[in-house]
Design a protein around this motif. Structure first.
Motif, PDB file in Angstrom:
ATOM      1  N   GLY A   1     -67.956  -3.479 -26.466  1.00 61.54           N
ATOM      2  CA  GLY A   1     -68.792  -4.629 -26.156  1.00 61.54           C
ATOM      3  C   GLY A   1     -70.213  -4.260 -25.785  1.00 61.54           C
ATOM      4  N   ASN A   2     -70.402  -3.160 -25.075  1.00 62.72           N
ATOM      5  CA  ASN A   2     -71.752  -2.788 -24.658  1.00 62.72           C
ATOM      6  C   ASN A   2     -72.664  -2.472 -25.844  1.00 62.72           C
ATOM      7  N   PRO A   3     -72.220  -1.596 -26.773  1.00 64.32           N
ATOM      8  CA  PRO A   3     -73.071  -1.388 -27.962  1.00 64.32           C
ATOM      9  C   PRO A   3     -73.241  -2.660 -28.786  1.00 64.32           C
ATOM     10  N   LEU A   4     -72.170  -3.480 -28.886  1.00 69.37           N
ATOM     11  CA  LEU A   4     -72.256  -4.731 -29.640  1.00 69.37           C
ATOM     12  C   LEU A   4     -73.289  -5.664 -29.017  1.00 69.37           C
ATOM     13  N   SER A   5     -73.248  -5.782 -27.694  1.00 65.63           N
ATOM     14  CA  SER A   5     -74.200  -6.656 -27.014  1.00 65.63           C
ATOM     15  C   SER A   5     -75.634  -6.179 -27.229  1.00 65.63           C
ATOM     16  N   GLY A   6     -75.832  -4.870 -27.118  1.00 64.84           N
ATOM     17  CA  GLY A   6     -77.164  -4.320 -27.354  1.00 64.84           C
ATOM     18  C   GLY A   6     -77.634  -4.561 -28.776  1.00 64.84           C
ATOM     19  N   TRP A   7     -76.713  -4.410 -29.734  1.00 65.05           N
ATOM     20  CA  TRP A   7     -77.052  -4.633 -31.151  1.00 65.05           C
ATOM     21  C   TRP A   7     -77.430  -6.089 -31.402  1.00 65.05           C
ATOM     22  N   ILE A   8     -76.636  -7.011 -30.858  1.00 62.49           N
ATOM     23  CA  ILE A   8     -76.928  -8.443 -31.040  1.00 62.49           C
ATOM     24  C   ILE A   8     -78.306  -8.776 -30.482  1.00 62.49           C
ATOM     25  N   MET A   9     -78.616  -8.262 -29.302  1.00 65.46           N
ATOM     26  CA  MET A   9     -79.902  -8.580 -28.678  1.00 65.46           C
ATOM     27  C   MET A   9     -81.077  -8.017 -29.474  1.00 65.46           C
ATOM     28  N   ASP A  10     -80.902  -6.833 -30.048  1.00 65.52           N
ATOM     29  CA  ASP A  10     -81.979  -6.242 -30.839  1.00 65.52           C
ATOM     30  C   ASP A  10     -82.144  -6.942 -32.185  1.00 65.52           C
ATOM     31  N   VAL A  11     -81.027  -7.179 -32.875  1.00 62.08           N
ATOM     32  CA  VAL A  11     -81.068  -7.688 -34.250  1.00 62.08           C
ATOM     33  C   VAL A  11     -81.402  -9.173 -34.304  1.00 62.08           C
TER      34      VAL A  11
ATOM     35  N   ALA B   1     -82.191  -1.964 -26.165  1.00 61.13           N
ATOM     36  CA  ALA B   1     -80.890  -2.520 -25.776  1.00 61.13           C
ATOM     37  C   ALA B   1     -79.725  -1.788 -26.429  1.00 61.13           C
ATOM     38  N   LEU B   2     -79.856  -1.404 -27.695  1.00 64.74           N
ATOM     39  CA  LEU B   2     -78.760  -0.718 -28.377  1.00 64.74           C
ATOM     40  C   LEU B   2     -78.506   0.653 -27.761  1.00 64.74           C
TER      41      LEU B   2
ATOM     42  N   GLU C   1     -84.473 -16.184 -28.433  1.00 65.28           N
ATOM     43  CA  GLU C   1     -84.415 -14.824 -27.927  1.00 65.28           C
ATOM     44  C   GLU C   1     -83.028 -14.216 -28.187  1.00 65.28           C
ATOM     45  N   GLY C   2     -83.001 -12.886 -28.226  1.00 66.02           N
ATOM     46  CA  GLY C   2     -81.755 -12.186 -28.486  1.00 66.02           C
ATOM     47  C   GLY C   2     -80.660 -12.488 -27.477  1.00 66.02           C
ATOM     48  N   TRP C   3     -81.034 -12.677 -26.202  1.00 66.37           N
ATOM     49  CA  TRP C   3     -80.018 -12.909 -25.184  1.00 66.37           C
ATOM     50  C   TRP C   3     -79.335 -14.258 -25.363  1.00 66.37           C
ATOM     51  N   ARG C   4     -80.031 -15.231 -25.951  1.00 67.10           N
ATOM     52  CA  ARG C   4     -79.394 -16.531 -26.220  1.00 67.10           C
ATOM     53  C   ARG C   4     -78.324 -16.381 -27.316  1.00 67.10           C
ATOM     54  N   TRP C   5     -78.667 -15.655 -28.368  1.00 67.05           N
ATOM     55  CA  TRP C   5     -77.690 -15.409 -29.423  1.00 67.05           C
ATOM     56  C   TRP C   5     -76.499 -14.611 -28.900  1.00 67.05           C
ATOM     57  N   LEU C   6     -76.749 -13.707 -27.950  1.00 71.26           N
ATOM     58  CA  LEU C   6     -75.673 -12.915 -27.361  1.00 71.26           C
ATOM     59  C   LEU C   6     -74.602 -13.832 -26.755  1.00 71.26           C
ATOM     60  N   PHE C   7     -75.018 -14.784 -25.947  1.00 70.63           N
ATOM     61  CA  PHE C   7     -74.071 -15.703 -25.321  1.00 70.63           C
ATOM     62  C   PHE C   7     -73.332 -16.534 -26.371  1.00 70.63           C
ATOM     63  N   LEU C   8     -74.053 -17.032 -27.365  1.00 78.02           N
ATOM     64  CA  LEU C   8     -73.447 -17.916 -28.361  1.00 78.02           C
ATOM     65  C   LEU C   8     -72.439 -17.170 -29.234  1.00 78.02           C
TER      66      LEU C   8
ATOM     67  N   PHE D   1     -76.136  -7.482 -19.849  1.00 78.96           N
ATOM     68  CA  PHE D   1     -77.045  -7.123 -20.931  1.00 78.96           C
ATOM     69  C   PHE D   1     -78.125  -8.166 -21.121  1.00 78.96           C
ATOM     70  N   ALA D   2     -77.711  -9.439 -21.029  1.00 78.74           N
ATOM     71  CA  ALA D   2     -78.697 -10.502 -21.175  1.00 78.74           C
ATOM     72  C   ALA D   2     -79.833 -10.331 -20.169  1.00 78.74           C
ATOM     73  N   LYS D   3     -79.510  -9.800 -18.995  1.00 76.53           N
ATOM     74  CA  LYS D   3     -80.506  -9.600 -17.935  1.00 76.53           C
ATOM     75  C   LYS D   3     -81.702  -8.777 -18.409  1.00 76.53           C
ATOM     76  N   LEU D   4     -81.469  -7.829 -19.314  1.00 77.44           N
ATOM     77  CA  LEU D   4     -82.539  -6.953 -19.752  1.00 77.44           C
ATOM     78  C   LEU D   4     -83.705  -7.732 -20.352  1.00 77.44           C
ATOM     79  N   GLN D   5     -83.415  -8.900 -20.960  1.00 75.30           N
ATOM     80  CA  GLN D   5     -84.475  -9.762 -21.504  1.00 75.30           C
ATOM     81  C   GLN D   5     -84.614 -11.059 -20.710  1.00 75.30           C
TER      82      GLN D   5
END
Length: 436
Positions: free
Chosen positions: A167-177, A286-287, A185-192, A48-52
């Motif tokens: 996890g997939n919807p959650l990951s998309g939600w984290i990246m968007d929100v 992403a969501l 960026e959203g992908w950094r928060w996703l990993f953390l 998912f992080a790849k998308l951004q």
């Protein structure tokens, strides 16, 4: 003559054993599933992080595939030593160490700022997590005889589709929100954010998990005796290896490596590239991608548990592996033809996921049927680490072919071919090795 107790379908002995094992399953399996869900989220949220992230870091498709796959190089190098350490120091302390260390590494992805640091952290994540999966498979042999193990491992591995479903919807939600929060960026928060559960659950392992039957305070002495007797009476034909190196002299171990390699090719194609496959059909956001990419995992969750129950009920393994492997091949072949349609692509990917993810839990009934003792720790880890090299080959192959052809069709045909080879290899195994 053996002193083995004969247990018929109506016998009090079997009824008592079933009751005790229901208690064992309730205590152990849900917690192991939770651990594996957390593991899988941290392993594959890079998809998912790849998308951004690819645009932010300037990663090509091949570079992303290489980074995704480098996880398995670290995994390969440290898996056998890790599993031997688990047997030496006990599952409780070692699984806790594994989870806490991979949580820390996963959180460090927040600070990735170039291609090199991405590669280094993917390698370190694999090294940190090495030993978790084969360690749990080994741990199951401490509790469950072979005739009960396929269903238990299928339940454990249902964590993969569960991680995908939630996890997939959650990951998309984290990246968007969280995109832009704190200037990150959203992908950094996703990993953390998704790293924190690994650290928390890793600490809980220390107080919850028992090293073996004798350590289980939640079982009475009589219940412990029931489990120990079931393990002692296990009729699966095993080669009693006493040393770790003996496992590597066993030809069947290398055949298992080949079979598992083929299955893992398909598995990690889905986990690392599913969001990209869905996005390529024209879906944006992403969501939305997260929600749709969860659909194939629903099909997989149903299929893997149905096949696991059927395999245990019939005490048959080969065809219960061959059929889902060929399902996966058909699904990937269909997906290669339907890239222009979201609905048809999801149907094809659902068939692929149902087949591929069903193979893994059933596969582990093969090597655990003939490996025991120290060789089981080394042999299971070797099979898993060699097989998981496909986790390096598969994403890199897809990325390289996608860069050169501009399409995901050819990689999908390659994945289908690998699954057909795996099915053919299963049929070469001796019937008595897997039917028990």
């Amino acid at each position: 003559m053996s002193s083995m107790t004969v247990k018929t379908a109506e016998s009090p002995e079997l009824a008592r054993e079933n009751a005790v094992y229901r208690k064992v399953v309730r205590r152990i399996v849900p917690f192991l599933i939770l651990c594996y869900v957390v593991s899988y989220l941290d392993r594959v949220n890079v998809g998912f992080a790849k998308l951004q992230m690819s645009d932010d870091l300037g990663l090509s498709e091949a570079a992303y595939g290489l980074g995704a796959g480098l996880f398995f190089i670290g995994y390969f190098l440290f898996e056998v030593p890790s599993n031997l350490m688990l047997q030496k120091v006990g599952a409780r302390r070692w699984i806790s160490r594994i989870m806490i260390s991979w949580g820390v590494v996963s959180a460090a992805f927040y600070f990735v700022n170039n291609e090199a640091t991405f590669y280094v952290l993917r390698f370190l994540l694999g090294a940190a997590e090495a030993g978790f999966y084969p360690g749990v498979i080994l741990y199951c042999t401490y509790w469950f005889p072979s005739q009960r193990r396929a269903r238990v491992i299928a339940l454990f591995m249902s964590a993969i589709p569960v991680a995908g479903i939630f996890g997939n919807p959650l990951s998309g939600w984290i990246m968007d929100v969280f995109d832009g929060v704190g200037g990150s960026e959203g992908w950094r928060w996703l990993f953390l954010i998704e790293a924190l559960p690994a650290i928390v659950v890793g600490v809980i392992v220390l107080s919850y998990l028992d090293n073996g039957v004798r350590d289980a305070k939640w079982l009475t002495d009589d219940e412990k005796s029931v489990v120990e007797r079931a393990l002692a009476e296990d009729t699966a034909p095993r080669t009693a290896h006493g040393r770790a190196l003996d496992a590597f002299r066993e030809g069947r171990v290398w055949l298992m490596c080949l079979i598992y390699f083929c299955f893992v090719m398909g598995q990690y194609a889905l986990t690392f590239w599913m969001p990209t496959f869905v996005e390529s059909t024209g879906i944006e956001g992403a969501l939305a991608i997260g929600v749709l990419s969860a659909v194939p995992y629903v099909a997989a969750l149903v299929a893997m548990n149905l096949f696991g129950r059927s395999a245990d009920k019939r005490r048959e393994r080969r065809w219960h592996l061959v059929i889902p492997s060929l399902m996966g091949a058909v699904g990937f072949s269909m997906a290669a033809s339907f890239t222009g349609s979201t609905a048809l692509s999801l149907v094809a990917l659902s068939i692929a996921a149902a087949g591929v993810l069903t193979c893994a839990p059933l596969f582990w009934s093969l090597p655990t049927a003939f490996l025991s003792g120290t060789a089981a720790a080394a042999g299971l880890a070797a099979i898993n680490s060699v097989g998981n090299l496909a986790g390096f080959v598969s994403p890199y192959m897809i990325g390289a072919l996608k860069d050169s052809t501009g399409s995901t069709a050819i990689p999908m045909y390659v994945l289908a071919a690998a699954l057909v080879i795996g099915a053919a290899a299963v049929l070469t195994t001796k019937k008595q090795t897997v039917n028990h």
